[in-house]
Design an enzyme around this catalytic site. Sequence first.
Site, PDB file in Angstrom:
ATOM      1  N   CYS A   1      -9.814 -13.562  10.626  1.00 43.75           N
ATOM      2  CA  CYS A   1     -11.257 -13.359  10.628  1.00 43.75           C
ATOM      3  C   CYS A   1     -11.709 -12.483  11.786  1.00 43.75           C
ATOM      4  O   CYS A   1     -11.203 -12.598  12.892  1.00 43.75           O
ATOM      5  CB  CYS A   1     -11.970 -14.692  10.730  1.00 43.75           C
TER       6      CYS A   1
ATOM      7  N   ALA B   1       3.345   5.007   4.142  1.00 38.95           N
ATOM      8  CA  ALA B   1       3.447   6.185   5.019  1.00 38.95           C
ATOM      9  C   ALA B   1       2.652   6.066   6.319  1.00 38.95           C
ATOM     10  O   ALA B   1       3.052   6.614   7.342  1.00 38.95           O
ATOM     11  CB  ALA B   1       3.002   7.430   4.252  1.00 38.95           C
TER      12      ALA B   1
ATOM     13  N   GLY C   1       1.829   0.665   0.865  1.00 40.69           N
ATOM     14  CA  GLY C   1       2.832  -0.377   1.042  1.00 40.69           C
ATOM     15  C   GLY C   1       2.512  -1.625   0.233  1.00 40.69           C
ATOM     16  O   GLY C   1       3.401  -2.244  -0.356  1.00 40.69           O
TER      17      GLY C   1
ATOM     18  N   THR D   1      -2.124  10.071 -11.868  1.00 41.87           N
ATOM     19  CA  THR D   1      -1.824  11.422 -11.401  1.00 41.87           C
ATOM     20  C   THR D   1      -1.347  11.396  -9.955  1.00 41.87           C
ATOM     21  O   THR D   1      -1.938  10.717  -9.117  1.00 41.87           O
ATOM     22  CB  THR D   1      -3.086  12.305 -11.530  1.00 41.87           C
TER      23      THR D   1
ATOM     24  N   ASN E   1       5.210  -7.550  10.974  1.00 41.95           N
ATOM     25  CA  ASN E   1       4.128  -6.771  11.570  1.00 41.95           C
ATOM     26  C   ASN E   1       3.395  -7.529  12.667  1.00 41.95           C
ATOM     27  O   ASN E   1       2.928  -6.940  13.631  1.00 41.95           O
ATOM     28  CB  ASN E   1       3.135  -6.347  10.478  1.00 41.95           C
TER      29      ASN E   1
ATOM     30  N   GLN F   1       6.796  -2.014   8.021  1.00 41.24           N
ATOM     31  CA  GLN F   1       6.661  -1.971   9.481  1.00 41.24           C
ATOM     32  C   GLN F   1       7.941  -1.446  10.130  1.00 41.24           C
ATOM     33  O   GLN F   1       7.904  -0.886  11.225  1.00 41.24           O
ATOM     34  CB  GLN F   1       6.342  -3.383   9.994  1.00 41.24           C
TER      35      GLN F   1
HETATM   36  C1  LIG Z   1       0.926  -2.488   6.745  1.00 34.52           C
HETATM   37  C2  LIG Z   1       1.881  -3.377   6.040  1.00 34.52           C
HETATM   38  C3  LIG Z   1       1.804  -3.563   4.649  1.00 34.52           C
HETATM   39  C4  LIG Z   1       0.743  -2.933   3.804  1.00 34.52           C
HETATM   40  O1  LIG Z   1       0.874  -1.536   3.729  1.00 34.52           O
HETATM   41  P1  LIG Z   1      -0.389  -0.657   3.295  1.00 34.52           P
HETATM   42  O2  LIG Z   1       0.182   0.717   3.126  1.00 34.52           O
HETATM   43  O3  LIG Z   1      -1.368  -0.750   4.413  1.00 34.52           O
HETATM   44  O4  LIG Z   1      -0.894  -1.218   2.023  1.00 34.52           O
HETATM   45  C5  LIG Z   1       2.737  -4.392   4.056  1.00 34.52           C
HETATM   46  N1  LIG Z   1       3.694  -4.986   4.781  1.00 34.52           N
HETATM   47  C6  LIG Z   1       3.807  -4.830   6.106  1.00 34.52           C
HETATM   48  C7  LIG Z   1       4.911  -5.507   6.852  1.00 34.52           C
HETATM   49  C8  LIG Z   1       2.905  -4.017   6.790  1.00 34.52           C
HETATM   50  O5  LIG Z   1       3.002  -3.867   8.116  1.00 34.52           O
END
Ligand SMILES: *Cc1c(COP(=O)(O)O)cnc(C)c1O
Length: 388
Positions: A332, A207, A75, A244, A158, A186
């Site tokens: 943190c 995914a 993502g 790839t 998120n 999300q």
């Molecule tokens: C988890 C998340 C991402 C990042 O996705 P990854 O596949 O973990 O890099 C970006 N945006 C939102 C809103 C997310 O919840």
Amino acid sequence: MASKQKRIYLDYAATTPVDERVLEAMRPYFTQVFGNPSSTHTFGQEAEAAVEEARESVARTLNCQAEEIVFTSCGSESDNLALRGAAFAARQQRGAKHLLIAAAEHHAIAHTAEQLDRLYGFQVEMIPVDAAGRVQVDEVERRIRADTALASVMYANNEIGTLNPVSEISEVCRARGVLFHTDAVQAAAHLPVDVQALKVDLLSLGAHKFYGPKGVGALYVRKGTPLIPSQTGGGQEFGLRAGTHNVPYLVGMAEALRLAQEERSDRAARLQALRDRLIGQTLENIPGAFLTGCPVRRLPNHASFVFEGVDGNTLLRLLDMEGFACSSGSACKSGDPKPSGVLLALGLPPKLALGSLRVTLGKDTRPETIEDFLATLPEVVERCRRLA
Ligand SMILES: *Cc1c(COP(=O)(O)O)cnc(C)c1O
């Protein structure tokens, strides 16, 4: 150390387990169909067919054409390609250097925009969010300029679960000739992702947030949207993303997305009832507890709070000792904790923002688990307050 007897996962916004059906769909592509999709021989062609089938499946789910799906490694990479790709192309084509980013975005957007501003000469302007974390359409509209390259507003947050009025924002952007991107990473497990209904130009997916494998994602790119590739090399993915293909993961993502969207409504109805019980009881039984994000327009599996006089990290540690895996908003894990930028964007006082807790439910969450959690939380919050 977490107790060995009981381990309960309530952090589905951080990641989800791979669905067994998805794992089964992936299995043949590790050892049997293992060719490089870019190879011309039969081994390669077989693998390429699997990649193209996955692309068509994702496209069907998003209601677009297969050529509009670009596969990525996660993502975050999808967000990076959308932002960097559209920003660089718009500047090259028409000198546009203004970017509009909502104030409560994921770091994959926020930190990318910050870098484009600091190192690459773009002007990033923040779109404020209201106290519930929602972007108001007119706040976007009034900031659009002749040199605006792109606006980016996430579909579902998120950290606080708030949903944004994506199709209304995209309409305004489209009318003014500005590209619109949404981070749907999300959202995809819970909400419709029809890109025609959403009217977006770019949409990011990852995914592992919808019961697929980690380390694979996709970016929807509406036909005709100019993008400059952010990862160069071979000609894979229409020249937009070299490297790839990870064939089994792409197969897994396509199957996970299909299942998630097929089962979404039933799951949402069940989870929303549990979520509402969780929110209602927490606010009722714990003094000094507040919901963060929107009470109504929020993800069906998502509950998030702040507690007065509580350190969020201590709360997470104590809950983990009781067997519950949750999350908080602070960046943190130890040392000097900083309040989450998202919670500050809502206008929460920094001290209160440090007492945050996120509880996210998933397809395996049972009602008994929520009752068990509700029976544990008040006492744990009390213990945190005595430690503070
Ligand atoms: C988890 C998340 C991402 C990042 O996705 P990854 O596949 O973990 O890099 C970006 N945006 C939102 C809103 C997310 O919840």
